[in-house]
Design an enzyme around this catalytic site. Structure first.
Site, PDB file in Angstrom:
ATOM      1  N   ARG A 259       0.799  -1.372   0.449  1.00 23.89           N
ATOM      2  CA  ARG A 259       0.036  -0.018   0.150  1.00 23.89           C
ATOM      3  C   ARG A 259       0.981   1.789   0.204  1.00 23.89           C
ATOM      4  O   ARG A 259       0.459   2.164  -0.942  1.00 23.89           O
ATOM      5  CB  ARG A 259      -1.132   0.043   1.309  1.00 23.89           C
ATOM      6  CG  ARG A 259      -2.265   0.752   1.902  1.00 23.89           C
ATOM      7  CD  ARG A 259      -3.125   0.410   2.618  1.00 23.89           C
ATOM      8  NE  ARG A 259      -3.137  -1.036   2.557  1.00 23.89           N
ATOM      9  CZ  ARG A 259      -4.556  -0.854   2.453  1.00 23.89           C
ATOM     10  NH1 ARG A 259      -5.467   0.107   2.395  1.00 23.89           N
ATOM     11  NH2 ARG A 259      -5.126  -2.274   3.079  1.00 23.89           N
ATOM     12  N   THR A 260       1.658   1.735   0.706  1.00 18.60           N
ATOM     13  CA  THR A 260       2.768   2.132   0.962  1.00 18.60           C
ATOM     14  C   THR A 260       3.784   2.322  -0.287  1.00 18.60           C
ATOM     15  O   THR A 260       3.335   3.749  -0.335  1.00 18.60           O
ATOM     16  CB  THR A 260       3.554   2.397   2.374  1.00 18.60           C
ATOM     17  OG1 THR A 260       2.584   2.119   3.728  1.00 18.60           O
ATOM     18  CG2 THR A 260       4.751   3.786   2.411  1.00 18.60           C
TER      19      THR A 260
ATOM     20  N   ARG B 154      11.312   2.224   3.864  1.00 24.16           N
ATOM     21  CA  ARG B 154      11.015   1.236   5.455  1.00 24.16           C
ATOM     22  C   ARG B 154      11.605   0.215   5.527  1.00 24.16           C
ATOM     23  O   ARG B 154      12.402  -0.424   4.941  1.00 24.16           O
ATOM     24  CB  ARG B 154       9.185   1.033   4.372  1.00 24.16           C
ATOM     25  CG  ARG B 154       8.475   0.153   5.433  1.00 24.16           C
ATOM     26  CD  ARG B 154       7.047  -0.036   5.041  1.00 24.16           C
ATOM     27  NE  ARG B 154       6.000  -0.391   5.943  1.00 24.16           N
ATOM     28  CZ  ARG B 154       5.340   0.235   6.535  1.00 24.16           C
ATOM     29  NH1 ARG B 154       5.265   1.268   6.239  1.00 24.16           N
ATOM     30  NH2 ARG B 154       4.024   0.352   7.211  1.00 24.16           N
TER      31      ARG B 154
END
Ligand SMILES: [Zn+2]
Lengths: 309, 153
Positions: A51-52, A101
């Site tokens: 998603r990110t 991330r």
């Protein structure tokens, strides 16, 4: 260390937040402004988050930049035992911006210390996720027309939910009133209540997701209550349905109320809320694109509003 | 003669450093912080000595070594009451309390197993967020800990 890096939302001043909201608004009107021509951006996802990653990569693409990177540590050199420092140093030779991330807390902070390339933290373990907070702020601003003097009700997992902690900290400039609705096991930690006291933020705590609370709110921010957070499974069974929002509960809500959720949801928002105009969680996710476009411009020191290229 | 002068005389240090008024329960942690274990000069360590202020105290005497101020200040983390005496030619030429720095580099291990500092070859860094209570916070993962419970590397 590049001064345009962003590790935590708490690094942003009130003026910077307001400016980023204006820039996000600009990109909502002009999503395909190609200002990153010739720029290369790395998306380094040591922990998968589709998603990110898709949101950030779409943002870069719509700005006309190019993306390199990996979506999972098992496909990167980390799996061969390379240190984070070495990976960041290597990638820094190639790109203008690093979006990363990582499953370890503090990884993004450390990355900023070993490179001159700007770094945007796209989540470091349970620690910080500033682009999520920017999209939450933009969603609140867009739906309410302001950030000042709002009543925001946070529901569900207030202990481990980093999104609610970051939102709380970012709202300190805007005189909010918070309602914390959670069971004891997932209550707002003392350090954030201390933060509220130090910053003059008004808050109430409640076990009950009551009509009085809903009907006095401008924003309902729902979060997932996960079974694995509980030491006592009986306690989970007892509370799991107490913090579920149903459409009937919104009957007497303020007309400006909007329901937010960082997604993915499980059962904390009943499907019957989806068609209510107060449900905003799907649009909220789309706002992430504009918020991230704004953060990318900040990281590359591009002032789109005053410097139209 | 003052109490500390009596004790200094016992060790008969010609040149070196005496660190006095260390709470007994943290004496050996202070020894570790200062890296005294690896020194080959004459070292005298006393513990559970009577002290009016602290009940019992510890004392460290190291011959021919003059620590940088920043090294000595690290022990303020555990022993804010400690007093440093610099001895030259049997005389105390300088006497001062240790003072807690704003940031602590490299001596405390973060208690969070998911912290980057526990998974990457790098120095830790903590900022002092409460000077009275001596609470420090990891600059990387944000976890706070009271200095009394901090893990010393
Ligand atoms: Zn840490």
């Amino acid at each position: 260390m590049n001064r345009h890096s962003l590790v935590s939302i708490s690094e942003l001043s009130k003026d910077e937040i307001l400016h980023l909201l204006d820039v996000a608004g600009y990109f909502e009107q002009n999503p395909n402004h190609k200002i990153l021509d010739g720029k290369v951006v790395a998306t380094l996802f040591f922990e998968p988050s589709t998603r990110t990653r898709l949101s950030f990569e779409t943002a870069v693409n719509r700005l006309g930049g190019r993306v390199i990177g990996f979506s999972d540590a098992s496909t990167s050199s980390t799996s061969k035992g390379e240190t984070l420092k070495d990976t960041i140093k290597m990638v820094s030779n190639y790109v203008d911006l690093i979006i990363m991330r990582h499953f370890l807390e503090g990884a993004a902070r450390y990355a900023t210390e070993v490179t001159e390339v700007p770094v945007i933290n796209a989540g470091d373990g349970a620690n910080q996720h500033p682009s999520q907070t920017m999209l939450d702020l933009y969603s609140i601003y867009k739906t309410q027309g302001r950030l000042d003097n709002l009543t925001i009700t946070l529901v569900g997992d207030l202990k481990y939910g980093r999104t609610v902690h970051s939102l709380l900290m970012a709202m300190r400039y805007f005189n909010p009133t918070f309602n914390f609705v959670a069971c004891d096991e997932l209550a707002m930690p003392a350090e954030y209540k201390d933060f509220c006291k130090k910053n003059g933020i008004k808050y109430n705590e409640s076990h009950e997701f009551s009509p009085e609370i809903i009907n006095s709110s401008d924003i309902l921010y729902m979060t997932r209550v996960q079974r694995e957070r509980f030491t006592d499974i009986m306690e989970y069974e007892r509370v799991k349905d107490l913090y579920t929002l149903r459409n009937s509960m919104l009957a007497d809500a303020r007309p400006n109320l909007r329901v937010l959720h960082p997604l993915p949801r499980v059962n904390e928002i009943d499907r019957d809320v989806d068609d209510n105009p107060m449900a905003y969680y799907f649009e909220q996710a789309r706002n992430g694109l504009y918020a991230r476009q704004a953060l990318i411009c900040r990281a590359l020191d591009i002032d789109i509003l005053n410097d139209k290229r | 003669m003052t109490e500390s002068k009596k004790e200094l005389a016992v060790a008969a240090l010609r040149d070196g450093t005496v660190i006095d008024h260390i709470p007994s329960n943290v004496l050996f942690k202070c020894v570790r912080i200062l890296g005294i274990e690896n020194m080959d000069t004459s070292v005298t360590i006393g513990n559970n000595l009577e002290s009016g202020k602290l009940g019992t105290k510890g004392i460290i005497k190291v011959a021919d070594v003059f620590f940088p101020e920043s090294t000595l200040d690290r022990i303020a983390l555990l022993a804010p009451t400690a007093v440093v005496n610099i001895i030259r030619d049997f005389e105390v030429v300088e006497k001062r309390r240790v003072s807690l720095p704003d940031t602590i580099k490299g001596i405390v291990t973060c208690a969070n197993p998911k912290c980057i500092t526990n998974n990457e070859p790098m120095a830790t860094r903590f900022e002092v967020i409460d000077r009275d209570d001596v609470t420090i916070r990891c600059c990387y993962c944000g976890q706070a800990v009271n200095a009394k419970k901090a893990i010393i590397r």
